[in-house]
Write an enzyme that holds these catalytic residues in place. Structure first.
Site, short mmCIF file in Angstrom:
data_model
loop_
_atom_site.label_atom_id
_atom_site.label_comp_id
_atom_site.label_asym_id
_atom_site.label_seq_id
_atom_site.Cartn_x
_atom_site.Cartn_y
_atom_site.Cartn_z
N THR A 1 47.96 39.39 38.88
CA THR A 1 47.02 40.14 39.71
C THR A 1 48.04 41.56 40.62
O THR A 1 49.29 41.36 39.57
CB THR A 1 47.72 39.10 40.89
OG1 THR A 1 47.32 39.74 41.97
CG2 THR A 1 48.99 38.50 40.90
N SER A 2 47.48 42.10 41.11
CA SER A 2 47.92 43.54 41.24
C SER A 2 49.20 43.39 42.48
O SER A 2 50.35 44.39 42.84
CB SER A 2 47.27 44.45 42.06
OG SER A 2 46.57 43.86 42.89
N GLN B 1 43.61 33.41 43.04
CA GLN B 1 42.79 34.18 43.43
C GLN B 1 41.15 34.54 43.75
O GLN B 1 40.29 34.61 44.41
CB GLN B 1 43.61 35.56 44.08
CG GLN B 1 45.10 35.51 44.21
CD GLN B 1 45.87 36.49 44.16
OE1 GLN B 1 45.80 37.49 44.77
NE2 GLN B 1 46.32 36.88 43.38
N VAL C 1 37.43 33.81 42.11
CA VAL C 1 36.51 32.85 42.90
C VAL C 1 35.39 32.61 41.35
O VAL C 1 34.81 31.86 42.25
CB VAL C 1 35.83 33.34 44.08
CG1 VAL C 1 37.13 33.76 45.33
CG2 VAL C 1 35.20 34.82 43.56
N CYS D 1 20.74 27.86 57.32
CA CYS D 1 21.40 26.36 57.64
C CYS D 1 20.48 25.77 58.31
O CYS D 1 19.66 25.55 59.17
CB CYS D 1 21.70 26.71 58.31
SG CYS D 1 22.86 24.80 58.45
N HIS E 1 41.27 31.82 47.58
CA HIS E 1 39.93 32.57 48.34
C HIS E 1 38.08 31.72 48.23
O HIS E 1 37.59 32.98 48.28
CB HIS E 1 40.32 34.43 47.52
CG HIS E 1 41.71 35.37 47.62
ND1 HIS E 1 41.42 36.04 47.30
CD2 HIS E 1 42.66 34.94 48.62
CE1 HIS E 1 43.24 36.68 47.49
NE2 HIS E 1 43.11 35.93 48.19
N CYS F 1 26.97 27.57 55.43
CA CYS F 1 26.46 28.92 56.73
C CYS F 1 27.86 29.04 57.46
O CYS F 1 28.57 28.93 58.05
CB CYS F 1 25.72 28.30 57.65
SG CYS F 1 26.61 26.90 59.31
N ASN G 1 50.85 40.75 32.55
CA ASN G 1 50.43 42.06 33.23
C ASN G 1 50.90 43.42 32.20
O ASN G 1 51.15 43.84 32.48
CB ASN G 1 50.23 42.28 34.78
CG ASN G 1 49.66 42.93 35.56
OD1 ASN G 1 48.92 43.92 34.66
ND2 ASN G 1 49.11 42.54 36.41
P1 OAD Z 1 43.22 43.56 41.13
O1 OAD Z 1 42.73 43.93 40.86
O2 OAD Z 1 43.83 43.97 42.75
O3 OAD Z 1 44.29 43.66 39.94
C1 OAD Z 1 44.24 43.25 38.27
C2 OAD Z 1 45.50 42.92 37.97
O4 OAD Z 1 45.11 42.24 36.90
C3 OAD Z 1 46.03 44.13 38.23
O5 OAD Z 1 47.51 44.61 37.43
C4 OAD Z 1 46.09 44.50 36.69
O6 OAD Z 1 46.80 45.37 35.33
C5 OAD Z 1 46.57 43.32 35.76
N1 OAD Z 1 45.38 42.92 34.85
C6 OAD Z 1 44.10 44.15 34.22
N2 OAD Z 1 43.47 43.17 32.88
C7 OAD Z 1 44.40 42.51 32.71
C8 OAD Z 1 43.97 41.34 31.83
N3 OAD Z 1 43.55 41.65 29.98
N4 OAD Z 1 45.47 40.34 31.29
C9 OAD Z 1 46.08 40.73 32.64
N5 OAD Z 1 46.34 41.27 33.39
C10 OAD Z 1 45.16 41.91 33.33
O7 OAD Z 1 42.66 41.79 41.68
P2 OAD Z 1 43.57 40.94 42.38
O8 OAD Z 1 45.26 41.14 42.39
O9 OAD Z 1 43.66 39.41 42.08
O10 OAD Z 1 40.36 39.39 47.49
O11 OAD Z 1 43.39 41.27 43.68
C11 OAD Z 1 43.45 40.07 44.69
C12 OAD Z 1 42.01 40.30 45.58
O12 OAD Z 1 41.47 41.47 46.33
C13 OAD Z 1 41.18 39.63 45.29
O13 OAD Z 1 41.34 37.98 45.39
C14 OAD Z 1 40.18 39.97 45.90
C15 OAD Z 1 40.56 41.02 46.54
O14 OAD Z 1 40.05 42.07 47.16
C16 OAD Z 1 39.24 39.63 48.11
O15 OAD Z 1 37.83 39.82 47.62
C17 OAD Z 1 39.43 38.64 49.66
#
Ligand code: OAD
Length: 254
Positions: free
Chosen positions: A197-198, A102, A104, A156, A120, A128, A222
């Site tokens: 990932t959360s 997820q 970028v 663009c 993502h 553009c 995690n």
């Molecule tokens: P989150 O910020 O929601 O979650 C991050 C996760 O990483 C949490 O569960 C933390 O406990 C865990 N974490 C923190 N530090 C860590 C480490 N050093 N090692 C392992 N885990 C760790 O991020 P995402 O789940 O990626 O989308 O969020 C998903 C999407 O929400 C993103 O791609 C973005 C955001 O809005 C868009 O912008 C469309």
């Protein structure tokens, strides 16, 4: 900790098709902020509805474009950590190994992973707003805003529409090819590693459930509990940079 590591290694030794699903926590130890961690997460400091939706860009393109330029610059100043490198090494340990991310920030690519699905989008791929025409990254390079400054997006060359970052915003559909590939990979996998990932943003958050329904085992890495934790085959409470090199070492991959 040792028990979780041993169990994870045991599960992986039986696998030949493995997917690593990564989120913002994967890059945290490289210095890239996550989104939802209290205090340090981007969405605790910024309102996603003002920065990460098509409407936000229509309302204030300079604010949104400037914010993403700052994030793009930030991603360029950091480096992949030992966990990213370990995932690239793990490609050599299995018949099939892919990273579905997820993120970028491009750090998996820079660490040497080759099979990567970017659900993502990517901060490096500007295009553009109306026509989706791509825009040369070298011309983005010339725009040098201070942190979070507003920057009017360039137009663009083909259709005059403003240039936007090539990431997926809330309310947008994910790139079709990436979604199909990610779902297929996960359905065919023996093990899915879910790292940093959360597991709350859909449709990516569906992938562990898709894997479990297809009979795969799901290993969560995690430091915090997530909505996935009760359903995961096992959870290793460790950070990405701590856990992944141990897995690569235990599986004997260089
Ligand atoms: P989150 O910020 O929601 O979650 C991050 C996760 O990483 C949490 O569960 C933390 O406990 C865990 N974490 C923190 N530090 C860590 C480490 N050093 N090692 C392992 N885990 C760790 O991020 P995402 O789940 O990626 O989308 O969020 C998903 C999407 O929400 C993103 O791609 C973005 C955001 O809005 C868009 O912008 C469309």
């Amino acid at each position: 900790m040792a028990g979780e590591r041993e169990r994870a290694v045991e599960v992986l030794r039986r696998a030949s098709r493995v997917v690593a699903l990564t989120g913002a926590g994967m890059s945290q130890e490289s210095g890239v902020p996550t989104f939802r961690d209290a205090l340090t997460g981007l969405w605790s400091r910024y309102d996603p509805m003002e920065l990460a939706t098509p409407d936000a860009f229509r309302r204030n393109p300079a604010r949104v474009f400037g914010w993403y330029l700052s994030r793009w610059r930030g991603a360029r100043t950091v480096s992949p950590h030992a966990g990213h490198v370990a995932l690239a090494r793990l490609e050599g340990a299995f018949g099939d190994f892919a990273v579905v991310t997820q993120n970028v920030d491009g750090l998996h690519r820079r660490a040497g992973s080759r099979e990567i699905v970017e659900l993502h989008g990517c901060l490096e791929a500007f295009r553009c707003f109306d026509g989706g025409h791509s825009f040369d990254i070298d011309r983005i390079e010339q725009l040098a805003p201070p942190e979070d400054a507003e920057v009017e997006p360039p137009a663009c060359d083909t259709c005059g529409s403003p240039i936007r970052p090539g990431v997926v915003w809330f309310g947008e559909t994910l790139p079709a090819g990436a979604v199909e590939r990610a779902w297929r990979l996960v359905q065919q996998s023996d093990v899915v590693l879910v790292i940093g990932t959360s597991a709350v943003v859909y449709p990516a958050a569906e992938l562990p459930g898709v894997a479990l329904a297809a009979g795969a085992e799901v290993i969560e890495i995690n430091p915090q509990e997530t909505p996935l934790t009760p359903r995961a085959t096992l959870t290793w409470r460790a950070t990405a940079a701590a856990a992944l090199p141990q897995l690569a070492d235990a599986l004997g991959v260089r």
